[in-house]
Write a protein that holds these residues in place. Structure first.
Motif, short mmCIF file in Angstrom:
data_model
loop_
_atom_site.label_atom_id
_atom_site.label_comp_id
_atom_site.label_asym_id
_atom_site.label_seq_id
_atom_site.Cartn_x
_atom_site.Cartn_y
_atom_site.Cartn_z
N TYR A 1 -12.75 13.80 -12.20
CA TYR A 1 -13.15 13.29 -11.05
C TYR A 1 -13.25 14.68 -10.08
CZ TYR A 1 -13.78 10.02 -7.35
OH TYR A 1 -14.41 9.11 -6.13
N LEU B 1 0.46 13.54 -15.04
CA LEU B 1 -0.22 13.71 -13.82
C LEU B 1 -1.73 13.52 -13.84
CD1 LEU B 1 1.98 16.78 -12.83
CD2 LEU B 1 1.68 14.51 -11.61
N SER C 1 -5.14 16.57 -6.38
CA SER C 1 -5.65 15.30 -6.58
C SER C 1 -6.82 14.91 -5.47
CB SER C 1 -4.57 14.31 -6.48
OG SER C 1 -4.06 14.32 -7.56
N GLY D 1 -2.84 10.73 -14.83
CA GLY D 1 -2.81 9.22 -14.70
C GLY D 1 -3.59 8.65 -15.69
N1 HBI Z 1 -8.21 14.37 -8.57
N2 HBI Z 1 -9.55 16.24 -8.34
C1 HBI Z 1 -8.97 15.29 -9.21
N3 HBI Z 1 -9.71 15.22 -10.07
C2 HBI Z 1 -9.35 14.45 -11.21
O1 HBI Z 1 -9.90 14.28 -12.45
C3 HBI Z 1 -8.19 13.18 -10.86
C4 HBI Z 1 -8.04 13.35 -9.66
N4 HBI Z 1 -7.09 12.34 -9.10
C5 HBI Z 1 -6.49 11.39 -9.89
C6 HBI Z 1 -7.09 11.34 -11.15
N5 HBI Z 1 -7.82 12.30 -11.86
C7 HBI Z 1 -6.54 10.34 -12.32
O2 HBI Z 1 -5.29 10.19 -12.22
C8 HBI Z 1 -7.12 9.05 -12.13
O3 HBI Z 1 -8.48 9.20 -12.08
C9 HBI Z 1 -6.93 8.17 -13.18
#
Ligand code: HBI
Length: 363
Positions: free
Chosen positions: A107, A20, A67, A22
């Motif tokens: 992120y 999850l 996400s 990614g």
């Molecule tokens: N969303 N809030 C949030 N934080 C993350 O670290 C994050 C995400 N969405 C997708 C994700 N990371 C990873 O699947 C991709 O950046 C590779």
């Protein structure tokens, strides 16, 4: 290079090992393994239930973050009750003195906001392109206040931000010995990734239906409604969902593909699956959108197709005999091995730490 004590702080959206998170899963694992192999002291901080692949791991309890790519550009910053993100970074605050540098993989707004409050430098490995105004704003603030601490996987990803020229290009890396070269593929093509709207799976399914070439689909089934709609829209397409696999299992299936189709609707920050496929000798047919456009060499290691063009995918599928599968592996070995990535990461840390020392001496 002298050995560093590094705290690697994972994404709050999922457990390491669940798929999850990614691309962060593969990226964090490879960076951690490579740096540990070089004698650095690595500790991974991740949500409770994560795997550390045998490396020192601190598991933090709390509510997972939703996400970022499912929100709109004006999405507010949301911190749920007993937030695992907040708990992870409170842990960082407590132990920061035991480390030389903190490496953030999330992120999310909070780690960027907290950067000036921490006593140790934070290197941010930004995993996606521009998604929301609030994130753009806080990343830019750090990019300006702490020059050189924002890492990205591709130029295309950097260009989605107004502060593109403040970003440090890192590419990505994989352990080539984890991937077996396959010279004689089966008849089918592959698609690998989180099954979610931004990945554009329906176009690969349409190409499979129109050509009659079977499509093997692998990855975490993140958006079940999206997948159900694809099954309703293409009831008789020769497709099959194979599941979510560990790297060892994935590369076996990936190597058998005549080609990998990559159909991102968004600016794919990098596209780890592209280098994984190439490492197995599998040509990549990708929408010319983001990272894959910098990884795939059109006509040499695959084909770059106009985004959202199913016809373009089909034309490329007809030209696969032009590609030498050995060349695919050679290109990855040159640019995207763990060794190449490890060098780039050490240079990045060096530059941050020497700038930090300089700044320290000025204060
Ligand atoms: N969303 N809030 C949030 N934080 C993350 O670290 C994050 C995400 N969405 C997708 C994700 N990371 C990873 O699947 C991709 O950046 C590779």
């Amino acid at each position: 290079m002298n050995s560093l004590r590094l705290l690697l702080v994972s994404s709050p959206v999922g457990l390491l090992g669940s798929g999850l998170t990614g691309g962060i899963e593969l990226t964090l694992r490879n960076i951690a393994g490579e740096l540990a192999g070089r004698g650095h002291h690595i500790t991974i901080v991740a949500p409770q239930g994560s795997t550390g692949w045998g490396m020192p791991l601190v598991e933090i309890a709390g509510t997972l973050q939703s996400s970022a790519q499912t929100q709109g550009r004006d999405a507010p910053i949301i911190i749920p009750a007993s937030s695992v993100l907040a708990n992870m970074w409170d842990y960082v605050r407590q132990v920061q003195g035991e480390y030389d540098l903190i490496l953030n993989f999330a992120y999310d707004w909070l780690p960027f906001y907290l950067t000036p409050f921490l006593r140790r430098p934070v290197a941010h490995l930004v995993s996606m392109g521009s998604l929301t105004d609030a994130m753009d704003e806080i990343i830019e603030k750090v990019a300006i206040e702490f020059p050189g601490t924002i890492g990205v996987h591709s130029q295309a990803q950097a260009k989605t931000f107004t502060f593109a020229d403040c970003c440090r290009w890192l590419g990505n890396g994989i352990d080539l010995s984890d991937y077996d070269f396959c010279l004689e593929p089966e008849s089918w093509v592959g698609w690998v990734g989180r099954i979610a709207p931004e990945k554009g799976l329906e176009d690969a399914v349409a190409a499979s239906k129109l050509t009659g070439v079977p499509l093997k689909i692998m990855g975490v089934l993140q958006d079940k409604g999206y997948w159900q709609k694809i099954l309703w829209d293409y009831p008789d397409a020769p497709i099959g969902y194979q599941g979510f696999f560990s790297t060892a299992e994935l590369q076996k299936r990936l190597g058998q593909c005549r080609a990998l189709l990559m159909t991102p609707r968004w600016v794919e920050a990098f596209g780890n699956v592209a280098i994984e496929a190439l490492a197995c000798g599998v040509p990549v047919i990708a929408y010319c959108n983001g990272g894959p456009a910098e990884i795939v060499e059109d006509g040499k290691t695959g084909f770059l197709v106009e985004p959202n063009s199913i016809g373009g995918l089909i034309d490329a599928m007809g030209k696969l005999d032009e590609i030498d599968r050995y060349t695919c592996r050679q290109r990855v070995a040159a640019m995207y091995s763990n060794t190449a990535m490890g060098d780039r990461m050490e240079q990045w840390f060096n530059d941050i730490l020497s700038r930090n020392l300089e700044k320290g001496s000025r204060e």
